[in-house]
Scaffold this motif. Structure first.
Motif, PDB file in Angstrom:
ATOM      1  N   PHE A  23       0.806  -1.217   0.000  1.00  0.00           N
ATOM      2  CA  PHE A  23       0.000   0.000   0.000  1.00  0.00           C
ATOM      3  C   PHE A  23       0.841   1.269   0.000  1.00  0.00           C
ATOM      4  CE2 PHE A  23      -3.379  -2.982   0.648  1.00  0.00           C
ATOM      5  CZ  PHE A  23      -4.365  -2.437  -0.149  1.00  0.00           C
ATOM      6  N   GLN A  24       2.107   1.178   0.389  1.00  0.00           N
ATOM      7  CA  GLN A  24       2.995   2.325   0.216  1.00  0.00           C
ATOM      8  C   GLN A  24       3.242   2.579  -1.267  1.00  0.00           C
ATOM      9  OE1 GLN A  24       6.340   1.124   2.636  1.00  0.00           O
ATOM     10  NE2 GLN A  24       5.598   2.260   4.406  1.00  0.00           N
ATOM     11  N   VAL A  25       3.217   1.531  -2.072  1.00  0.00           N
ATOM     12  CA  VAL A  25       3.441   1.666  -3.511  1.00  0.00           C
ATOM     13  C   VAL A  25       2.140   1.971  -4.247  1.00  0.00           C
ATOM     14  CG1 VAL A  25       4.153   0.451  -5.615  1.00  0.00           C
ATOM     15  CG2 VAL A  25       5.462   0.167  -3.510  1.00  0.00           C
ATOM     16  N   ILE A  26       1.085   1.193  -4.024  1.00  0.00           N
ATOM     17  CA  ILE A  26      -0.133   1.363  -4.827  1.00  0.00           C
ATOM     18  C   ILE A  26      -1.284   2.030  -4.095  1.00  0.00           C
ATOM     19  CG2 ILE A  26       0.434  -0.588  -6.323  1.00  0.00           C
ATOM     20  CD1 ILE A  26      -1.825  -2.138  -4.863  1.00  0.00           C
ATOM     21  N   GLY A  27      -1.075   2.420  -2.854  1.00  0.00           N
ATOM     22  CA  GLY A  27      -2.163   2.972  -2.064  1.00  0.00           C
ATOM     23  C   GLY A  27      -2.455   4.447  -2.280  1.00  0.00           C
ATOM     24  N   LYS A  28      -1.628   5.132  -3.032  1.00  0.00           N
ATOM     25  CA  LYS A  28      -1.866   6.552  -3.252  1.00  0.00           C
ATOM     26  C   LYS A  28      -2.928   6.767  -4.320  1.00  0.00           C
ATOM     27  CE  LYS A  28       2.634   8.227  -1.862  1.00  0.00           C
ATOM     28  NZ  LYS A  28       3.814   8.954  -2.276  1.00  0.00           N
ATOM     29  N   ARG A  29      -3.625   7.894  -4.200  1.00  0.00           N
ATOM     30  CA  ARG A  29      -4.667   8.220  -5.168  1.00  0.00           C
ATOM     31  C   ARG A  29      -4.086   8.241  -6.579  1.00  0.00           C
ATOM     32  NH1 ARG A  29      -8.617  13.447  -5.532  1.00  0.00           N
ATOM     33  NH2 ARG A  29     -10.107  12.442  -6.917  1.00  0.00           N
ATOM     34  N   THR A  31      -2.903   5.898  -8.399  1.00  0.00           N
ATOM     35  CA  THR A  31      -1.933   4.860  -8.767  1.00  0.00           C
ATOM     36  C   THR A  31      -2.616   3.639  -9.371  1.00  0.00           C
ATOM     37  OG1 THR A  31      -0.393   5.637  -7.086  1.00  0.00           O
ATOM     38  CG2 THR A  31      -0.076   3.397  -7.900  1.00  0.00           C
ATOM     39  N   GLY A  32      -3.697   3.179  -8.775  1.00  0.00           N
ATOM     40  CA  GLY A  32      -4.415   2.014  -9.316  1.00  0.00           C
ATOM     41  C   GLY A  32      -4.886   2.231 -10.735  1.00  0.00           C
ATOM     42  N   PRO A  33      -5.576   3.354 -11.014  1.00  0.00           N
ATOM     43  CA  PRO A  33      -5.992   3.597 -12.400  1.00  0.00           C
ATOM     44  C   PRO A  33      -4.821   3.697 -13.380  1.00  0.00           C
ATOM     45  CG  PRO A  33      -7.281   4.957 -10.921  1.00  0.00           C
ATOM     46  CD  PRO A  33      -6.211   4.297 -10.083  1.00  0.00           C
ATOM     47  N   ILE A  34      -3.725   4.293 -12.965  1.00  0.00           N
ATOM     48  CA  ILE A  34      -2.558   4.394 -13.851  1.00  0.00           C
ATOM     49  C   ILE A  34      -2.061   3.001 -14.207  1.00  0.00           C
ATOM     50  CG2 ILE A  34      -0.125   5.076 -13.972  1.00  0.00           C
ATOM     51  CD1 ILE A  34      -0.927   7.530 -12.204  1.00  0.00           C
ATOM     52  N   VAL A  35      -1.873   2.167 -13.201  1.00  0.00           N
ATOM     53  CA  VAL A  35      -1.376   0.806 -13.446  1.00  0.00           C
ATOM     54  C   VAL A  35      -2.368   0.033 -14.301  1.00  0.00           C
ATOM     55  CG1 VAL A  35      -0.748  -1.386 -12.341  1.00  0.00           C
ATOM     56  CG2 VAL A  35       0.064   0.778 -11.375  1.00  0.00           C
ATOM     57  N   ALA A  36      -3.658   0.199 -14.045  1.00  0.00           N
ATOM     58  CA  ALA A  36      -4.677  -0.519 -14.826  1.00  0.00           C
ATOM     59  C   ALA A  36      -4.638  -0.125 -16.296  1.00  0.00           C
ATOM     60  CB  ALA A  36      -6.063  -0.257 -14.239  1.00  0.00           C
ATOM     61  N   VAL A  37      -4.452   1.156 -16.589  1.00  0.00           N
ATOM     62  CA  VAL A  37      -4.390   1.607 -17.990  1.00  0.00           C
ATOM     63  C   VAL A  37      -3.145   1.046 -18.676  1.00  0.00           C
ATOM     64  CG1 VAL A  37      -4.125   3.644 -19.486  1.00  0.00           C
ATOM     65  CG2 VAL A  37      -5.778   3.681 -17.613  1.00  0.00           C
ATOM     66  N   LEU A  38      -2.065   0.885 -17.931  1.00  0.00           N
ATOM     67  CA  LEU A  38      -0.820   0.379 -18.515  1.00  0.00           C
ATOM     68  C   LEU A  38      -0.781  -1.142 -18.650  1.00  0.00           C
ATOM     69  CD1 LEU A  38       1.759   2.661 -16.658  1.00  0.00           C
ATOM     70  CD2 LEU A  38       1.015   2.828 -19.045  1.00  0.00           C
ATOM     71  N   MET A  39      -1.752  -1.850 -18.078  1.00  0.00           N
ATOM     72  CA  MET A  39      -1.725  -3.318 -18.105  1.00  0.00           C
ATOM     73  C   MET A  39      -1.617  -3.907 -19.517  1.00  0.00           C
ATOM     74  SD  MET A  39      -1.624  -5.086 -15.324  1.00  0.00           S
ATOM     75  CE  MET A  39      -1.540  -4.570 -13.621  1.00  0.00           C
ATOM     76  N   PRO A  40      -2.468  -3.490 -20.452  1.00  0.00           N
ATOM     77  CA  PRO A  40      -2.421  -4.171 -21.747  1.00  0.00           C
ATOM     78  C   PRO A  40      -1.179  -3.877 -22.587  1.00  0.00           C
ATOM     79  CG  PRO A  40      -4.470  -2.917 -21.498  1.00  0.00           C
ATOM     80  CD  PRO A  40      -3.584  -2.559 -20.358  1.00  0.00           C
ATOM     81  N   ALA A  41      -0.673  -2.646 -22.522  1.00  0.00           N
ATOM     82  CA  ALA A  41       0.428  -2.257 -23.402  1.00  0.00           C
ATOM     83  C   ALA A  41       0.979  -0.910 -22.974  1.00  0.00           C
ATOM     84  CB  ALA A  41      -0.076  -2.162 -24.851  1.00  0.00           C
ATOM     85  N   PRO A  42       2.174  -0.546 -23.482  1.00  0.00           N
ATOM     86  CA  PRO A  42       2.705   0.797 -23.196  1.00  0.00           C
ATOM     87  C   PRO A  42       1.755   1.886 -23.698  1.00  0.00           C
ATOM     88  CG  PRO A  42       4.403  -0.597 -24.162  1.00  0.00           C
ATOM     89  CD  PRO A  42       3.100  -1.338 -24.280  1.00  0.00           C
ATOM     90  N   THR A  65       6.536   9.149 -11.888  1.00  0.00           N
ATOM     91  CA  THR A  65       7.904   9.246 -11.356  1.00  0.00           C
ATOM     92  C   THR A  65       8.070   8.344 -10.138  1.00  0.00           C
ATOM     93  OG1 THR A  65       8.152  11.494 -12.197  1.00  0.00           O
ATOM     94  CG2 THR A  65       9.630  10.835 -10.407  1.00  0.00           C
ATOM     95  N   GLU A  66       7.083   8.356  -9.241  1.00  0.00           N
ATOM     96  CA  GLU A  66       7.133   7.494  -8.064  1.00  0.00           C
ATOM     97  C   GLU A  66       7.130   6.023  -8.453  1.00  0.00           C
ATOM     98  OE1 GLU A  66       3.788   8.618  -5.668  1.00  0.00           O
ATOM     99  OE2 GLU A  66       4.641  10.580  -5.199  1.00  0.00           O
ATOM    100  N   LEU A  67       6.247   5.667  -9.392  1.00  0.00           N
ATOM    101  CA  LEU A  67       6.161   4.270  -9.825  1.00  0.00           C
ATOM    102  C   LEU A  67       7.434   3.816 -10.526  1.00  0.00           C
ATOM    103  CD1 LEU A  67       2.449   4.215 -10.998  1.00  0.00           C
ATOM    104  CD2 LEU A  67       3.415   3.015  -9.015  1.00  0.00           C
ATOM    105  N   LEU A 103      -9.526  -6.851  -7.016  1.00  0.00           N
ATOM    106  CA  LEU A 103     -10.027  -5.642  -6.362  1.00  0.00           C
ATOM    107  C   LEU A 103     -11.149  -5.007  -7.184  1.00  0.00           C
ATOM    108  CD1 LEU A 103      -6.709  -4.061  -5.074  1.00  0.00           C
ATOM    109  CD2 LEU A 103      -8.586  -4.965  -3.676  1.00  0.00           C
ATOM    110  N   GLY A 104     -11.014  -5.014  -8.487  1.00  0.00           N
ATOM    111  CA  GLY A 104     -12.070  -4.484  -9.355  1.00  0.00           C
ATOM    112  C   GLY A 104     -13.356  -5.280  -9.217  1.00  0.00           C
TER     113      GLY A 104
END
Length: 123
Positions: A23-29, A31-42, A65-67, A103-104
């Motif tokens: 949660f220190q990595v993915i718990g910030k506002r 972050t989840g949507p960013i990672v989800a959008v990047l899942m399929p491809a760059p 930058t944090e990720l 989680l979704g």
């Protein structure tokens, strides 16, 4: 006057260190949507911003930058022309997919549009 309290082992449990690190990595506002959008491809920065309504360029840049700093995302520069920056998940970032999918599904079942749990699940 000091108050003495009795504690049993169950009341002194501590949160798992792994959960704390996650949660220190993915718990910030955002972050989840960013990672989800990047899942399929760059994704290029501008496309990433369009895919996440409400996020500012500054916030998106800060989160990326944090990720990147923790090794979840890689920033890649496409020399162009035109020069474009894209982001992709690392192996570690891609490994979040099953957890984010779960989680979704939890959110679809238990959360209303306003982010509150539905009344029938508050028992």
């Amino acid at each position: 006057m000091a108050v003495q309290e009795n504690h049993d082992a169950a009341s002194c449990r501590r949160v798992d260190d792994g959960i704390t690190r996650v949660f220190q990595v993915i718990g910030k506002r955002w972050t989840g949507p960013i990672v989800a959008v990047l899942m399929p491809a760059p994704v290029h920065f501008a496309d990433l911003r369009r895919a996440i309504p409400g996020i500012s360029e500054r916030m998106l840049s800060d989160r990326l930058t944090e990720l990147a700093g923790v090794g979840v995302v890689v920033r890649e520069v496409d020399e162009g022309p035109p020069l474009r920056v894209s982001y992709r998940l690392t192996e570690a970032g891609s490994a979040l997919e099953p957890a984010l999918r779960e989680l979704g599904m939890w959110a679809e079942k238990y959360l209303l549009e306003d982010g509150r749990c539905a009344e029938q699940f508050r028992k």
